[in-house]
Design a protein around this motif. Structure first.
Motif, PDB file in Angstrom:
ATOM      1  N   CYS A   4       0.825  -1.204   0.000  1.00 25.78           N
ATOM      2  CA  CYS A   4       0.000   0.000   0.000  1.00 25.78           C
ATOM      3  C   CYS A   4       0.860   1.255   0.000  1.00 25.78           C
ATOM      4  CB  CYS A   4      -0.903   0.034   1.227  1.00 25.78           C
ATOM      5  SG  CYS A   4      -2.012  -1.374   1.316  1.00 25.78           S
ATOM      6  N   LEU A  13      -8.202   3.397   1.158  1.00 25.07           N
ATOM      7  CA  LEU A  13      -7.849   1.984   1.291  1.00 25.07           C
ATOM      8  C   LEU A  13      -8.967   1.235   2.005  1.00 25.07           C
ATOM      9  CD1 LEU A  13      -4.145   1.917   2.530  1.00 25.07           C
ATOM     10  CD2 LEU A  13      -5.017   1.691   0.199  1.00 25.07           C
ATOM     11  N   TYR A 322      -8.864   1.521  -3.181  1.00 26.52           N
ATOM     12  CA  TYR A 322      -7.808   0.510  -3.252  1.00 26.52           C
ATOM     13  C   TYR A 322      -8.062  -0.547  -2.184  1.00 26.52           C
ATOM     14  CZ  TYR A 322      -5.646   3.868  -6.317  1.00 26.52           C
ATOM     15  OH  TYR A 322      -5.423   4.712  -7.373  1.00 26.52           O
ATOM     16  N   HIS A 324      -7.075  -3.862  -0.120  1.00 24.37           N
ATOM     17  CA  HIS A 324      -5.884  -4.633   0.232  1.00 24.37           C
ATOM     18  C   HIS A 324      -6.238  -5.829   1.103  1.00 24.37           C
ATOM     19  CE1 HIS A 324      -5.411  -3.189   4.456  1.00 24.37           C
ATOM     20  NE2 HIS A 324      -6.054  -2.147   3.992  1.00 24.37           N
ATOM     21  N   ILE A 329      -2.178  -4.859  -2.247  1.00 26.96           N
ATOM     22  CA  ILE A 329      -3.331  -4.356  -3.003  1.00 26.96           C
ATOM     23  C   ILE A 329      -3.807  -5.485  -3.918  1.00 26.96           C
ATOM     24  CG2 ILE A 329      -4.127  -2.656  -4.712  1.00 26.96           C
ATOM     25  CD1 ILE A 329      -3.468  -1.300  -2.106  1.00 26.96           C
TER      26      ILE A 329
END
Lengths: 339, 339
Positions: A4, A13, A322, A324, A329
């Motif tokens: 990340c 995130l 994004y 993860h 990711i």
């Protein structure tokens, strides 16, 4: 979050394991209670998260805009409830969705709205699923749970909302209206359901899939249940102001909460001594809550993560999330926007 | 705004004549003063509005994100200044823009950032346009004009910022650094420039093309110079709360200003007696400032227009802007988003 750290900031995130766990717990909770979960999509507005929240069924969701309704209908979703007092300028778009889907529900809270629907009969033998044309159900939100502190207060509101909703159902029954569904639900009440909620047909929380600082303060969740972060980098050292500059402004975090947390506009993960005191369009100013900042701890280019006050407001600022898993990711999710 | 009333709400409306007038006045003002106008794109982030602000030259602009820089570079723009303390994770993207454009300027405010640039020499005989590698200029924002009330206070800040910037230029000259440009500018100071500003090379305001309630309160403009509105509809009557519900929440207006205007989160055009007291994600609650609301004046489905507190924050919430001229929608503009 090793990989990340290489993505450009600011970035939203999502921790996939936490998203999946939050979704699974809510599905299990509702199954145990015996009520149908109709998850709300307004927090994330993505296909991928909807699939997780519906357990892959692609059925039985709530949306806050017709842009969301069309987005999900285009992707094979059905049984969609548009949880909004019918806007008269959107009757035609609602009619088209009703004709296209097996089940599209609209909300009415006045008789004029009912007249608007009657002026636009549906083709293909379809009927409007709502009040009057076909009264499908009664919908309440219990937004007052957002004023609660702790499980006990949340449960008291949930109990009251359930009782009022069920009393109203009884009144309908007394005048000969039988069969409509009853639905309540906010993330706080559905995170701590009371046994009486088993008498409802459905619940419709949404935020729970991400949770946020606000929900942890209300008592809906613990801070470790929050799946969403904003990643930011230190881009300036200003010792004369005892301040760090970071690359997260209100375009990346939103102004939700008004900076009234003890740590300002967000919680800075791993740094309870820091406060996000203010933001401009693209900058954030970080200060110690008290004392002198040790700038050597926060080199230029180093990463900080913000836990947002309100996940819905923060997510609304991002064209991509994004995702993860175990520090890598693994996916990017793109929300729909607009109306 | 006859045809505007038929568009789905909430919607961001721009008055093309006012946008053009604001842009023209700023171009004229800078020409008269003898400084180069380098307009900031952060408020609107569209091609069409950039063309109006640059008078069609497609040269000499400021951007707040690399998404904007790429958006404009892809559309034939050049001489782009990225007005941001260099973020280390974006050196490569800045390098590519520098190699691709005739002029791409980056800002540095520390020596570590300079080292980062030196680690990434540019190809095609290009040089970094900034401090050190090639010191192109000195850039100041005078954001403290936003604390001003009225032209006199604005001018005092403009004068002070100009003086400090020119003194710094003198110091550079004294140690043998000649030729760099000097640039200051916020919308308030550039709306009321002081004669001393003629000694600067450039100014870089941005918000002036739309203006907003905040700018009118500062004294940068009159309320009739504000080009932007959010169109909304009445979707609920709640006499027991003395409240109208409208279809504009914080996803359409933003939370900027914190509701601290006497009229709440916005000014409701033509209705100084009303206040936008609060918003949820998709709803706004409108009340009279005092007394009882006459609901018959605001039928369900009727239109209200909000003048936003901060145009940059409101525009950031919209994937499309509806542009009208003399009551007709004549265009739609699509902004770039993200980073």
């Amino acid at each position: 979050m090793s990989s990340c750290k290489f993505i450009n900031t600011p970035a939203l995130l999502l921790d996939l394991e936490i998203v999946q766990r939050n979704a699974r717990l809510m599905l299990d909770r509702c199954q145990k209670l015996g009520v149908q979960l109709r998850p709300h999509m307004k927090t994330h507005k993505t296909l991928e998260c909807a699939d997780i929240m519906t357990g892959g069924s692609r059925r039985c969701i709530v949306v806050s805009t017709l842009a969301e309704a069309s987005f999900y209908a285009d992707r094979g979703y059905d049984d969609i409830l548009y949880a909004y007092p019918l806007p008269f300028d959107k009757v035609e778009r609602c009619a088209q969705l009703s004709e296209r889907l097996s089940l599209f529900h609209v909300l009415l809270d006045n008789s004029l709205a009912l007249q608007q629907l009657k002026k636009r009969p549906l083709s293909h033998g379809k009927i409007w699923h709502t009040a009057g044309v076909e009264l499908t159900g009664i919908y309440a939100h219990c937004g007052n749970t957002y004023g609660c502190k702790g499980e006990e207060q949340i449960k008291a509101v949930a109990q009251q909302t359930t009782a009022i909703t069920l009393q109203f159902m009884e009144k309908l029954k007394a005048i000969g209206i039988q069969g409509p569904k009853s639905s309540i639900g906010s993330t706080p009440s559905c995170s701590h359901p009371v046994p009486e909620m088993a008498m409802l047909s459905e619940v419709h929380p949404g935020n729970y899939v991400f949770y946020d600082v606000q929900q942890s303060l209300i008592g809906s969740c613990k801070l470790e249940d929050v799946a969403v972060r904003v990643l930011t980098r230190v881009i300036g050292h200003y010792p004369h102001r005892n301040q760090l500059l970071v690359d997260c402004g209100w375009t990346a975090l939103s102004l939700d909460g008004g900076g009234r947390l003890p740590t300002g506009y967000a919680i800075i993960e791993g740094h309870p001594e820091l406060k996000l005191t203010s933001m401009t369009q693209e900058h954030g100013r970080v200060e110690p809550i008290s004392g002198e900042l040790d700038f050597s701890q926060f080199p230029l280019g180093s990463v900080l993560t913000f836990i947002p006050h309100h996940a819905c407001a923060t997510a609304a600022m991002h064209p991509v999330y994004y995702v993860h898993s175990k520090g890598k990711i693994v996916d990017t999710w793109k929300p729909t926007r607009g109306w």
